[in-house]
Design an enzyme around this catalytic site. Structure first.
Site, mmCIF file in Angstrom:
data_model
loop_
_atom_site.group_PDB
_atom_site.id
_atom_site.type_symbol
_atom_site.label_atom_id
_atom_site.label_comp_id
_atom_site.label_asym_id
_atom_site.label_seq_id
_atom_site.Cartn_x
_atom_site.Cartn_y
_atom_site.Cartn_z
ATOM 1 N N PHE A 1 0.556 -0.676 0.130
ATOM 2 C CA PHE A 1 0.140 0.125 0.067
ATOM 3 C C PHE A 1 1.198 1.138 -0.314
ATOM 4 O O PHE A 1 2.025 0.949 0.058
ATOM 5 C CB PHE A 1 -1.192 0.668 1.578
ATOM 6 C CG PHE A 1 0.116 -0.133 2.594
ATOM 7 C CD1 PHE A 1 0.283 0.958 2.892
ATOM 8 C CD2 PHE A 1 -0.186 -1.018 3.164
ATOM 9 C CE1 PHE A 1 1.084 0.832 3.726
ATOM 10 C CE2 PHE A 1 0.351 -1.164 4.098
ATOM 11 C CZ PHE A 1 1.303 -0.147 4.991
ATOM 12 N N HIS B 1 12.150 -5.775 6.276
ATOM 13 C CA HIS B 1 12.584 -7.626 6.491
ATOM 14 C C HIS B 1 12.749 -8.365 4.754
ATOM 15 O O HIS B 1 12.796 -7.744 3.927
ATOM 16 C CB HIS B 1 11.087 -7.810 7.001
ATOM 17 C CG HIS B 1 9.918 -7.467 6.291
ATOM 18 N ND1 HIS B 1 8.786 -6.350 6.480
ATOM 19 C CD2 HIS B 1 9.133 -7.830 5.031
ATOM 20 C CE1 HIS B 1 8.210 -5.904 5.708
ATOM 21 N NE2 HIS B 1 7.664 -7.149 4.993
ATOM 22 N N HIS C 1 7.217 -7.615 12.400
ATOM 23 C CA HIS C 1 6.733 -6.656 11.461
ATOM 24 C C HIS C 1 5.399 -6.101 10.650
ATOM 25 O O HIS C 1 5.132 -5.595 9.171
ATOM 26 C CB HIS C 1 7.169 -7.217 10.004
ATOM 27 C CG HIS C 1 6.044 -7.892 9.051
ATOM 28 N ND1 HIS C 1 5.412 -8.352 10.025
ATOM 29 C CD2 HIS C 1 6.407 -7.801 7.640
ATOM 30 C CE1 HIS C 1 5.024 -9.563 8.744
ATOM 31 N NE2 HIS C 1 5.489 -9.156 7.496
#
Length: 468
Positions: free
Chosen positions: A226, A336, A393
């Site tokens: 997003f 990550h 995360h």
């Protein structure tokens, strides 16, 4: 070409029927190998056939060599499970715990931790942190290599969002692109030095990947990726942020390395599985030794994909800032789905894989998002050794994508978004806020891993799915 070798030429040389013939013929089409005379090509193939083991780390011939080797008669044995830290056990599904415990049985495993947002994934669970000895596991890094969060904080008050909703919505539509159906036209593209990196030429597998990378740079993926405007609320003294306590307009993006990272992950996982045969329950955890050329090649490709993901975010934030006519006061970025060379508390150097886990070393800044209707948290790591300097995360999935599509209705989701004052462009039921865990519970489960400096509350969200 008259001197082009064919399958029968390789069969006469002694090549067995199967993949090795096709791989070798395809490799001979590389420009630098195509220049060789037919005699030299045959001599090279004969050398590879005579001792394929010597070519397993060769940049040109590793695939062919692996196909020529007989399948191992036995798997690499798993060892006794090593202990690991588990955070928020009551929120973590049993399948994720089982995957983590399998990873802790690998002979190369040194230490591990499982974050409270953990859920099932391929190989290592999402939310898994794994330290290994001189080995890198492509599927413990993940498919979307270097996926990251990037937050820009602008010198604008939060009221700016409510006063200019339609204008900000149009900014996202004009400056962002998602998925594979849309991209920027040639005149809209921004250049970046990452596209000129030598790895696109020096690593054979990447030689035909530069064009796609250039096409997709500055865009976001599908799924849970997003770009959103929201309210940043800095609540704790944080001199490293460079902004005083207060509320600001923020831009938060979440995306990764697009097609480049996915191709790298799939290619090297396949090679790892050919050269590192594990029992079926651990087959997706096949590793590459970092002393071998193939391991070094993956490490370089992984690093390139991570830098490419960062470049995509740089361009997203650059475009939006330009459209706003504002420069951000500061920016926070953390990633990550990556592997780092780090040292444990006892001084040992290890490879730390964080698949869906945020680096939270001492003083390291990061953003841990919630959902569309729940805040994300701006955090500073505490460097807790038991977590391998890591935190979650995000909130983590409560419902799988399939479950969310079956159990949730569009009217219900739209009503939920309206109640929270969230404007959504695109998206789907699989990314509904109700498909995610309670971020407050997740943060409570890792309160000793990070200090919370502030929050980000989404207000205008764009995801894949066009303008509907």
């Amino acid at each position: 070409m008259a001197n082009q070798l064919r399958g029968n030429d390789l069969r006469h040389l002694g090549f067995p029927e199967g993949r090795a013939i096709g791989l070798a013929l395809a490799q001979l089409q590389r420009k630098h190998l195509k220049r060789l005379s037919q005699t030299d090509q045959l001599a090279l193939l004969k050398l590879i056939l005579s001792d394929p083991g010597n070519f397993l780390t060769d940049l040109d011939w590793s695939h062919t060599a692996a196909a020529l080797l007989p399948a191992p008669t036995r798997h690499i044995a798993l060892t006794q499970r090593k202990p690991y830290a588990l955070y928020g056990a009551e929120h973590v599904e049993a399948t994720a715990i089982h995957q983590m415990e399998t990873a802790m049985k690998l002979p190369v495993t040194v230490a591990g931790a499982l974050m409270p947002d953990a859920h099932y994934g391929y190989g290592l669970p999402i939310g898994g942190v794994l330290a290994t000895d001189n080995a890198v596991i492509p599927y413990a890094v993940g498919v979307d290599i270097g996926c990251r969060m990037a937050l820009s904080i602008f010198p604008l008050p939060p009221q700016f969002i409510t006063q200019w909703v339609q204008e900000l919505r149009n900014v996202l539509l004009a400056t962002t692109r998602f998925g594979n159906r849309e991209g920027f036209r040639p005149g809209q593209k921004l250049g970046h030095e990452v596209l000129e990196r030598d790895e696109f030429n020096s690593i054979p597998f990447l030689r035909n990947k530069q064009a796609t990378a250039a096409q997709q740079i500055g865009t976001s993926g599908s799924g849970n990726h997003f770009v959103e405007f929201g309210i940043v609320d800095i609540t704790a003294p944080a001199p490293e942020l460079g902004v005083p306590a207060g509320q600001y307009l923020g831009l938060l993006s979440h995306s990764g390395s697009r097609g480049l990272g996915a191709a790298v992950a799939q290619h090297y996982t396949k090679l790892a599985r050919e050269t590192c045969q594990l029992p079926s329950e651990a087959q997706h955890l096949a590793w590459l030794n970092l002393d071998a050329e193939l391991g070094q090649e993956y490490w370089a490709a992984m690093s390139l994909a991570g830098d490419y993901a960062s470049a995509c975010h740089q361009q997203i934030h650059q475009r939006v800032a330009r459209a706003l006519g504002e420069r951000p006061l500061t920016k926070v970025e953390n990633h990550h789905n990556f592997a780092w060379k780090e040292r444990l508390a006892d001084g040992r150097e290890v490879v730390v894989h964080r698949k869906g886990a945020t680096p939270a070393g001492q003083g390291v800044l990061g953003v841990i998002p919630g959902s569309m209707t729940a805040p994300g948290f701006i955090v500073r790591g505490r460097g807790v050794a038991e977590s391998l300097g890591s935190a979650s995360h995000g909130a983590g999935r409560l419902l799988s994508r399939t479950q969310a599509k079956k159990e949730l209705g569009e009217a219900e989701v739209r009503r939920h978004l309206r109640q929270h004052g969230v404007e959504l462009i695109g998206g789907g039921l699989d990314e509904a806020p109700m498909a995610y865990k309670d971020i407050h519970q997740v943060m409570q489960s890792q309160h000793d891993l990070v200090d919370v400096l502030g929050t980000f509350t989404p207000k205008i969200v764009r995801m894949d799915g066009g303008g509907e």
